[in-house]
Design an enzyme around this catalytic site. Structure first.
Site, PDB file in Angstrom:
ATOM      1  N   LYS A  10     -68.120  22.247 -38.309  1.00  0.00           N
ATOM      2  CA  LYS A  10     -66.788  21.708 -38.607  1.00  0.00           C
ATOM      3  C   LYS A  10     -65.794  22.823 -38.958  1.00  0.00           C
ATOM      4  O   LYS A  10     -66.196  23.970 -39.217  1.00  0.00           O
ATOM      5  CB  LYS A  10     -66.926  20.684 -39.737  1.00  0.00           C
ATOM      6  CG  LYS A  10     -67.742  19.437 -39.338  1.00  0.00           C
ATOM      7  CD  LYS A  10     -67.822  18.439 -40.508  1.00  0.00           C
ATOM      8  CE  LYS A  10     -68.500  17.142 -40.098  1.00  0.00           C
ATOM      9  NZ  LYS A  10     -68.554  16.177 -41.224  1.00  0.00           N
ATOM     10  N   TYR A  50     -64.788   9.653 -34.131  1.00  0.00           N
ATOM     11  CA  TYR A  50     -65.233   8.990 -35.361  1.00  0.00           C
ATOM     12  C   TYR A  50     -64.811   7.523 -35.432  1.00  0.00           C
ATOM     13  O   TYR A  50     -64.677   6.987 -36.531  1.00  0.00           O
ATOM     14  CB  TYR A  50     -64.679   9.738 -36.578  1.00  0.00           C
ATOM     15  CG  TYR A  50     -65.540  10.901 -37.047  1.00  0.00           C
ATOM     16  CD1 TYR A  50     -66.878  10.722 -37.402  1.00  0.00           C
ATOM     17  CD2 TYR A  50     -65.005  12.182 -37.176  1.00  0.00           C
ATOM     18  CE1 TYR A  50     -67.654  11.779 -37.864  1.00  0.00           C
ATOM     19  CE2 TYR A  50     -65.779  13.247 -37.634  1.00  0.00           C
ATOM     20  CZ  TYR A  50     -67.114  13.033 -37.978  1.00  0.00           C
ATOM     21  OH  TYR A  50     -67.885  14.078 -38.442  1.00  0.00           O
ATOM     22  N   PHE A  58     -61.736   6.855 -45.965  1.00  0.00           N
ATOM     23  CA  PHE A  58     -61.600   8.299 -45.727  1.00  0.00           C
ATOM     24  C   PHE A  58     -61.259   8.644 -44.279  1.00  0.00           C
ATOM     25  O   PHE A  58     -61.186   9.822 -43.916  1.00  0.00           O
ATOM     26  CB  PHE A  58     -62.878   9.039 -46.164  1.00  0.00           C
ATOM     27  CG  PHE A  58     -64.161   8.562 -45.515  1.00  0.00           C
ATOM     28  CD1 PHE A  58     -64.529   8.979 -44.245  1.00  0.00           C
ATOM     29  CD2 PHE A  58     -65.022   7.697 -46.192  1.00  0.00           C
ATOM     30  CE1 PHE A  58     -65.705   8.546 -43.654  1.00  0.00           C
ATOM     31  CE2 PHE A  58     -66.211   7.251 -45.603  1.00  0.00           C
ATOM     32  CZ  PHE A  58     -66.551   7.688 -44.329  1.00  0.00           C
ATOM     33  N   ARG A  86     -80.636  16.271 -38.793  1.00  0.00           N
ATOM     34  CA  ARG A  86     -80.069  15.664 -40.006  1.00  0.00           C
ATOM     35  C   ARG A  86     -80.790  16.186 -41.252  1.00  0.00           C
ATOM     36  O   ARG A  86     -80.162  16.404 -42.295  1.00  0.00           O
ATOM     37  CB  ARG A  86     -80.094  14.139 -39.925  1.00  0.00           C
ATOM     38  CG  ARG A  86     -79.075  13.596 -38.911  1.00  0.00           C
ATOM     39  CD  ARG A  86     -78.897  12.093 -38.990  1.00  0.00           C
ATOM     40  NE  ARG A  86     -78.282  11.662 -40.234  1.00  0.00           N
ATOM     41  CZ  ARG A  86     -76.963  11.576 -40.438  1.00  0.00           C
ATOM     42  NH1 ARG A  86     -76.093  11.891 -39.484  1.00  0.00           N
ATOM     43  NH2 ARG A  86     -76.499  11.168 -41.603  1.00  0.00           N
ATOM     44  N   THR A  92     -75.027  13.899 -46.833  1.00  0.00           N
ATOM     45  CA  THR A  92     -73.586  13.953 -46.566  1.00  0.00           C
ATOM     46  C   THR A  92     -72.840  14.661 -47.690  1.00  0.00           C
ATOM     47  O   THR A  92     -71.960  15.491 -47.443  1.00  0.00           O
ATOM     48  CB  THR A  92     -73.033  12.518 -46.391  1.00  0.00           C
ATOM     49  OG1 THR A  92     -73.814  11.846 -45.387  1.00  0.00           O
ATOM     50  CG2 THR A  92     -71.574  12.532 -45.987  1.00  0.00           C
ATOM     51  N   ARG A 103     -75.811  21.860 -45.759  1.00  0.00           N
ATOM     52  CA  ARG A 103     -74.741  21.338 -46.614  1.00  0.00           C
ATOM     53  C   ARG A 103     -74.887  21.804 -48.055  1.00  0.00           C
ATOM     54  O   ARG A 103     -73.885  22.013 -48.745  1.00  0.00           O
ATOM     55  CB  ARG A 103     -74.697  19.820 -46.503  1.00  0.00           C
ATOM     56  CG  ARG A 103     -74.051  19.379 -45.183  1.00  0.00           C
ATOM     57  CD  ARG A 103     -74.292  17.935 -44.897  1.00  0.00           C
ATOM     58  NE  ARG A 103     -73.418  17.417 -43.839  1.00  0.00           N
ATOM     59  CZ  ARG A 103     -73.570  16.217 -43.284  1.00  0.00           C
ATOM     60  NH1 ARG A 103     -74.550  15.423 -43.696  1.00  0.00           N
ATOM     61  NH2 ARG A 103     -72.750  15.806 -42.339  1.00  0.00           N
ATOM     62  N   ASN A 113     -67.999  19.169 -45.351  1.00  0.00           N
ATOM     63  CA  ASN A 113     -69.430  19.408 -45.513  1.00  0.00           C
ATOM     64  C   ASN A 113     -70.065  20.190 -44.358  1.00  0.00           C
ATOM     65  O   ASN A 113     -71.257  20.084 -44.103  1.00  0.00           O
ATOM     66  CB  ASN A 113     -70.145  18.072 -45.753  1.00  0.00           C
ATOM     67  CG  ASN A 113     -69.931  17.084 -44.617  1.00  0.00           C
ATOM     68  OD1 ASN A 113     -69.309  17.412 -43.616  1.00  0.00           O
ATOM     69  ND2 ASN A 113     -70.456  15.883 -44.784  1.00  0.00           N
ATOM     70  N   HIS A 116     -71.908  18.306 -38.582  1.00  0.00           N
ATOM     71  CA  HIS A 116     -72.113  16.914 -38.151  1.00  0.00           C
ATOM     72  C   HIS A 116     -73.408  16.833 -37.358  1.00  0.00           C
ATOM     73  O   HIS A 116     -73.778  17.779 -36.665  1.00  0.00           O
ATOM     74  CB  HIS A 116     -70.961  16.455 -37.241  1.00  0.00           C
ATOM     75  CG  HIS A 116     -71.264  15.176 -36.510  1.00  0.00           C
ATOM     76  ND1 HIS A 116     -71.086  13.944 -37.089  1.00  0.00           N
ATOM     77  CD2 HIS A 116     -71.802  14.946 -35.277  1.00  0.00           C
ATOM     78  CE1 HIS A 116     -71.481  13.002 -36.227  1.00  0.00           C
ATOM     79  NE2 HIS A 116     -71.912  13.587 -35.127  1.00  0.00           N
ATOM     80  N   GLU A 127     -71.945  10.624 -28.252  1.00  0.00           N
ATOM     81  CA  GLU A 127     -71.316  11.855 -28.742  1.00  0.00           C
ATOM     82  C   GLU A 127     -71.491  13.018 -27.753  1.00  0.00           C
ATOM     83  O   GLU A 127     -70.578  13.826 -27.576  1.00  0.00           O
ATOM     84  CB  GLU A 127     -71.877  12.202 -30.117  1.00  0.00           C
ATOM     85  CG  GLU A 127     -71.448  11.178 -31.178  1.00  0.00           C
ATOM     86  CD  GLU A 127     -72.064  11.415 -32.542  1.00  0.00           C
ATOM     87  OE1 GLU A 127     -72.886  12.338 -32.691  1.00  0.00           O
ATOM     88  OE2 GLU A 127     -71.707  10.655 -33.464  1.00  0.00           O
TER      89      GLU A 127
HETATM   90  P1  IDP Z   1     -72.781  12.004 -41.966  1.00  0.00           P
HETATM   91  O1  IDP Z   1     -71.866  13.075 -41.415  1.00  0.00           O
HETATM   92  O2  IDP Z   1     -73.745  12.551 -42.971  1.00  0.00           O
HETATM   93  O3  IDP Z   1     -73.444  11.197 -40.880  1.00  0.00           O
HETATM   94  P2  IDP Z   1     -71.004   9.725 -42.369  1.00  0.00           P
HETATM   95  O4  IDP Z   1     -71.208   8.666 -43.390  1.00  0.00           O
HETATM   96  O5  IDP Z   1     -71.277   9.373 -40.937  1.00  0.00           O
HETATM   97  O6  IDP Z   1     -71.858  11.005 -42.816  1.00  0.00           O
HETATM   98  O7  IDP Z   1     -69.497  10.221 -42.518  1.00  0.00           O
HETATM   99  C1  IDP Z   1     -68.903  11.031 -41.528  1.00  0.00           C
HETATM  100  C2  IDP Z   1     -68.163  12.150 -42.218  1.00  0.00           C
HETATM  101  O8  IDP Z   1     -67.095  11.588 -42.985  1.00  0.00           O
HETATM  102  C3  IDP Z   1     -68.970  12.948 -43.248  1.00  0.00           C
HETATM  103  O9  IDP Z   1     -69.759  13.953 -42.678  1.00  0.00           O
HETATM  104  C4  IDP Z   1     -67.872  13.500 -44.131  1.00  0.00           C
HETATM  105  O10 IDP Z   1     -67.213  14.624 -43.520  1.00  0.00           O
HETATM  106  C5  IDP Z   1     -66.905  12.334 -44.190  1.00  0.00           C
HETATM  107  N1  IDP Z   1     -67.178  11.444 -45.329  1.00  0.00           N
HETATM  108  C6  IDP Z   1     -68.221  10.599 -45.486  1.00  0.00           C
HETATM  109  N2  IDP Z   1     -68.143   9.921 -46.648  1.00  0.00           N
HETATM  110  C7  IDP Z   1     -67.011  10.332 -47.230  1.00  0.00           C
HETATM  111  C8  IDP Z   1     -66.366  10.002 -48.479  1.00  0.00           C
HETATM  112  O11 IDP Z   1     -66.833   9.162 -49.261  1.00  0.00           O
HETATM  113  N3  IDP Z   1     -65.205  10.667 -48.754  1.00  0.00           N
HETATM  114  C9  IDP Z   1     -64.648  11.580 -47.900  1.00  0.00           C
HETATM  115  N4  IDP Z   1     -65.219  11.917 -46.736  1.00  0.00           N
HETATM  116  C10 IDP Z   1     -66.385  11.305 -46.405  1.00  0.00           C
HETATM  117 MG    MG Z   2     -72.586   9.935 -39.472  1.00  0.00          MG
END
Ligand code: IDP
Ligand code: MG
Length: 139
Positions: A10, A50, A58, A86, A92, A103, A113, A116, A127
């Site tokens: 990212k 997304y 968010f 993962r 996350t 992360r 973070n 992805h 994707e």
């Molecule tokens: P993942 O990337 O671990 O699969 P997802 O729940 O799919 O997590 O969320 C996608 C992306 O959205 C995360 O990697 C992060 O950058 C962002 N994100 C997820 N949850 C939050 C939140 O509660 N606040 C702000 N950003 C979030």
């Molecule tokens: Mg995800």
């Protein structure tokens, strides 16, 4: 079972010049790079990528962040690569990510973070085709 997953380094991570370290962590976990490129997403392209999160609070901030600078998108191949990438990324929220994960080492916040990874076969197919239009042939 050999499979492919879509990984993204990212904008926060590309901007801090830790691309190489992150790819090294994939390779150390026996995840092989079979395609990759640097690009910059428009806001609309980030929203399309997304779309599953479009109703999340968010979403706006996430798609701003994902379009703020260069990213590196790559296809990783290996045994159970979706789950294993993962695991290599960690949770996350970097503050909850296991020690030694990407992360945990490099994530700045739950949003920023660093990486992805696809979360299922279905999302990996979507994707990969979102970024790589041609069939990726590694044979
Ligand atoms: P993942 O990337 O671990 O699969 P997802 O729940 O799919 O997590 O969320 C996608 C992306 O959205 C995360 O990697 C992060 O950058 C962002 N994100 C997820 N949850 C939050 C939140 O509660 N606040 C702000 N950003 C979030
Ligand atoms: Mg995800």
């Amino acid at each position: 079972m050999q499979e492919r997953t879509l990984a993204i380094i990212k904008p926060d991570a590309v901007g801090r010049n830790i691309l190489g370290q992150i790819i090294t962590m994939a390779e150390k976990n026996e995840l092989s790079l079979v395609a990759g490129k640097v690009l910059r997403l428009s806001k609309e392209e980030a929203e399309g990528f997304y779309y599953v999160h479009q109703d999340k609070p968010f979403f706006e901030s996430l798609t701003e962040y994902m379009s703020e600078g260069l990213i590196f998108v790559m296809v990783l191949e290996g045994d159970r690569s979706i789950d294993r990438w993962r695991e290599t990324m960690g949770a996350t929220n970097p503050s909850q990510a296991e020690e030694g994960t990407i992360r945990s080492r490099f994530g700045e916040s739950i949003e920023r973070n660093a990486v992805h990874g696809s979360d299922s076969r279905e999302s990996a197919d979507f994707e990969i085709s979102y970024f790589f239009k041609e069939e990726i042939d590694t044979k």
